[in-house]
Design an enzyme around this catalytic site. Structure first.
Site, PDB file in Angstrom:
ATOM      1  N   SER A 140     -98.105   6.954 129.922  1.00 26.14           N
ATOM      2  CA  SER A 140     -99.179   7.593 130.702  1.00 26.14           C
ATOM      3  C   SER A 140    -100.061   6.496 131.271  1.00 26.14           C
ATOM      4  O   SER A 140    -100.051   5.364 130.766  1.00 26.14           O
ATOM      5  CB  SER A 140    -100.013   8.477 129.770  1.00 26.14           C
ATOM      6  OG  SER A 140    -101.242   8.846 130.372  1.00 26.14           O
ATOM      7  N   TYR A 153    -104.648  10.368 122.040  1.00 25.91           N
ATOM      8  CA  TYR A 153    -103.604  10.343 123.083  1.00 25.91           C
ATOM      9  C   TYR A 153    -103.485   8.939 123.665  1.00 25.91           C
ATOM     10  O   TYR A 153    -102.383   8.400 123.819  1.00 25.91           O
ATOM     11  CB  TYR A 153    -103.959  11.358 124.167  1.00 25.91           C
ATOM     12  CG  TYR A 153    -102.913  11.497 125.258  1.00 25.91           C
ATOM     13  CD1 TYR A 153    -101.768  12.267 125.056  1.00 25.91           C
ATOM     14  CD2 TYR A 153    -103.081  10.885 126.502  1.00 25.91           C
ATOM     15  CE1 TYR A 153    -100.809  12.398 126.068  1.00 25.91           C
ATOM     16  CE2 TYR A 153    -102.134  11.017 127.512  1.00 25.91           C
ATOM     17  CZ  TYR A 153    -101.000  11.779 127.292  1.00 25.91           C
ATOM     18  OH  TYR A 153    -100.053  11.916 128.287  1.00 25.91           O
TER      19      TYR A 153
HETATM   20  P1  NAD Z   1     -94.952  19.641 129.642  1.00 32.63           P
HETATM   21  O1  NAD Z   1     -95.756  20.320 128.604  1.00 32.63           O
HETATM   22  O2  NAD Z   1     -94.514  20.408 130.831  1.00 32.63           O
HETATM   23  O3  NAD Z   1     -93.652  18.989 128.995  1.00 32.63           O
HETATM   24  C1  NAD Z   1     -93.616  18.507 127.682  1.00 32.63           C
HETATM   25  C2  NAD Z   1     -92.360  19.043 127.015  1.00 32.63           C
HETATM   26  O4  NAD Z   1     -92.281  18.469 125.713  1.00 32.63           O
HETATM   27  C3  NAD Z   1     -92.418  20.571 126.851  1.00 32.63           C
HETATM   28  O5  NAD Z   1     -91.214  21.147 127.294  1.00 32.63           O
HETATM   29  C4  NAD Z   1     -92.633  20.748 125.339  1.00 32.63           C
HETATM   30  O6  NAD Z   1     -92.047  21.931 124.817  1.00 32.63           O
HETATM   31  C5  NAD Z   1     -91.949  19.488 124.801  1.00 32.63           C
HETATM   32  N1  NAD Z   1     -92.395  19.132 123.467  1.00 32.63           N
HETATM   33  C6  NAD Z   1     -93.678  19.036 123.009  1.00 32.63           C
HETATM   34  N2  NAD Z   1     -93.667  18.718 121.701  1.00 32.63           N
HETATM   35  C7  NAD Z   1     -92.362  18.598 121.334  1.00 32.63           C
HETATM   36  C8  NAD Z   1     -91.707  18.302 120.120  1.00 32.63           C
HETATM   37  N3  NAD Z   1     -92.388  18.061 118.988  1.00 32.63           N
HETATM   38  N4  NAD Z   1     -90.363  18.253 120.101  1.00 32.63           N
HETATM   39  C9  NAD Z   1     -89.651  18.518 121.228  1.00 32.63           C
HETATM   40  N5  NAD Z   1     -90.200  18.834 122.405  1.00 32.63           N
HETATM   41  C10 NAD Z   1     -91.556  18.860 122.451  1.00 32.63           C
HETATM   42  O7  NAD Z   1     -95.826  18.394 130.092  1.00 32.63           O
HETATM   43  P2  NAD Z   1     -95.426  17.090 130.923  1.00 32.63           P
HETATM   44  O8  NAD Z   1     -96.637  16.684 131.617  1.00 32.63           O
HETATM   45  O9  NAD Z   1     -94.182  17.268 131.677  1.00 32.63           O
HETATM   46  O10 NAD Z   1     -95.202  16.049 129.729  1.00 32.63           O
HETATM   47  C11 NAD Z   1     -94.094  15.174 129.681  1.00 32.63           C
HETATM   48  C12 NAD Z   1     -94.593  13.794 129.289  1.00 32.63           C
HETATM   49  O11 NAD Z   1     -95.394  13.273 130.354  1.00 32.63           O
HETATM   50  C13 NAD Z   1     -95.457  13.745 128.035  1.00 32.63           C
HETATM   51  O12 NAD Z   1     -95.054  12.670 127.230  1.00 32.63           O
HETATM   52  C14 NAD Z   1     -96.852  13.523 128.578  1.00 32.63           C
HETATM   53  O13 NAD Z   1     -97.668  12.849 127.649  1.00 32.63           O
HETATM   54  C15 NAD Z   1     -96.550  12.685 129.792  1.00 32.63           C
HETATM   55  N6  NAD Z   1     -97.614  12.655 130.813  1.00 32.63           N
HETATM   56  C16 NAD Z   1     -97.986  13.789 131.478  1.00 32.63           C
HETATM   57  C17 NAD Z   1     -98.982  13.728 132.449  1.00 32.63           C
HETATM   58  C18 NAD Z   1     -99.448  14.947 133.218  1.00 32.63           C
HETATM   59  O14 NAD Z   1    -100.445  14.844 133.959  1.00 32.63           O
HETATM   60  N7  NAD Z   1     -98.803  16.103 133.110  1.00 32.63           N
HETATM   61  C19 NAD Z   1     -99.592  12.508 132.740  1.00 32.63           C
HETATM   62  C20 NAD Z   1     -99.183  11.376 132.049  1.00 32.63           C
HETATM   63  C21 NAD Z   1     -98.192  11.463 131.101  1.00 32.63           C
END
Ligand code: NAD
Length: 262
Positions: A140, A153
């Protein structure tokens, strides 16, 4: 042909049922990879697309090493090899230190950091045997510059950037490349939608996220999951054959510093 750049490659994507992980699973499959998704919440709306693209999905809680081992060994066995692991599963934790419980700490660190560590552990075994591979961790912009509103986080993602560099150094000799992507505000994701749903004024909160990222502000929109997936595709492809230990910020410049005054 660019569409077949991942032909015969076997890929595992954690957290692949939603958001960035789903966009990544779909993009890798469209480029020829045989993709195995592990997520603790499988979504029925993915069934048809995943079936068409031959994406296999299974329940997996990345906080448990045994679940990760099952997912990764299963993919390597079914595909005959393992080339790619995308450690993408993650959760947010918007709380000040005085509000953080031990359970909050464990949930965030275990999902975002421990999951990636043990995922890599099991992938490395197969990749060493197969003569190489590529691991990408979804960190991130909080992994590049810590943020004031989410210390746990931020720690989890900074440590993930550290893990990326450490494994990249350790396993270059095995031809295993380890990189990470550092997204900024990504719309149309479970994480972002949950944050906005909790806000008193979701539209104002969305605009404040956009305003904090110079390019998002210039384009008047958030980053898309597909834009993050494109960088992951590059990092796992042969185009990045000599790229390891790097962090690609896909945050519209959010982690660069303080933008010029208007
Ligand atoms: P999202 O919630 O759509 O996707 C996250 C996925 O991880 C979901 O499908 C959820 O069910 C799964 N998950 C959560 N805990 C889990 C576990 N213990 N075991 C297996 N699966 C699990 O959100 P996203 O934004 O697509 O997140 C994906 C990654 O991107 C994450 O690591 C998040 O920290 C990172 N991220 C997101 C953003 C943002 O703005 N959305 C920004 C920076 C980083």
């Amino acid at each position: 042909m660019i569409e077949l750049m991942l032909k015969n490659r076997v890929a595992v994507v954690t957290g692949g049922a939603n958001g960035i992980g789903r966009a990544t699973a779909v993009l890798l499959a469209r480029h020829g990879a045989r993709v195995f998704v592990g997520d603790f919440k499988l979504l029925p709306e993915n069934a048809e697309t995943f079936r068409q693209l031959g994406i296999h999905e299974q329940k997996c809680d990345v906080r448990k090493e045994s679940d990760l081992q099952q997912l990764i060994d299963g993919a390597a066995q079914a595909g005959g090899r393992l080339d790619i692991l995308v450690n993408n599963a993650g959760i947010g934790m918007v709380k000040q230190i005085t509000e953080v419980t031990e359970a909050d700490w464990d949930a965030c660190i275990d999902t975002n950091l421990k999951g990636a560590f043990f995922g890599a552990k099991h992938a490395v075994r197969h990749m060493q045997r197969g003569g190489g591979g590529a691991i990408v961790n979804t960190a991130s912009n909080a992994g590049l510059l810590p943020r004031a509103h989410d210390p746990v986080y931020s720690i989890s993602k900074m440590a993930l950037v550290g893990l990326t560099k450490s494994l990249a150094l350790c396993h270059a000799r095995d031809r295993i490349r380890v990189n990470c992507v550092c997204p900024g505000p990504v719309g149309d994701t479970g994480m972002m939608n949950a944050d906005l749903a909790k806000a008193a004024d979701p539209e104002a909160t969305k605009n404040s996220f956009i305003a904090a990222s110079p390019l998002a502000k210039a384009f008047r929109r958030m980053i898309t999951p597909e834009e993050v997936a494109e960088s992951i595709l590059y990092l796992v492809s042969d185009a990045a054959a000599m790229v390891t230990g790097t962090s690609i910020a896909i945050d519209g410049g959010k982690s660069l510093g303080v933008p010029p005054a208007e």
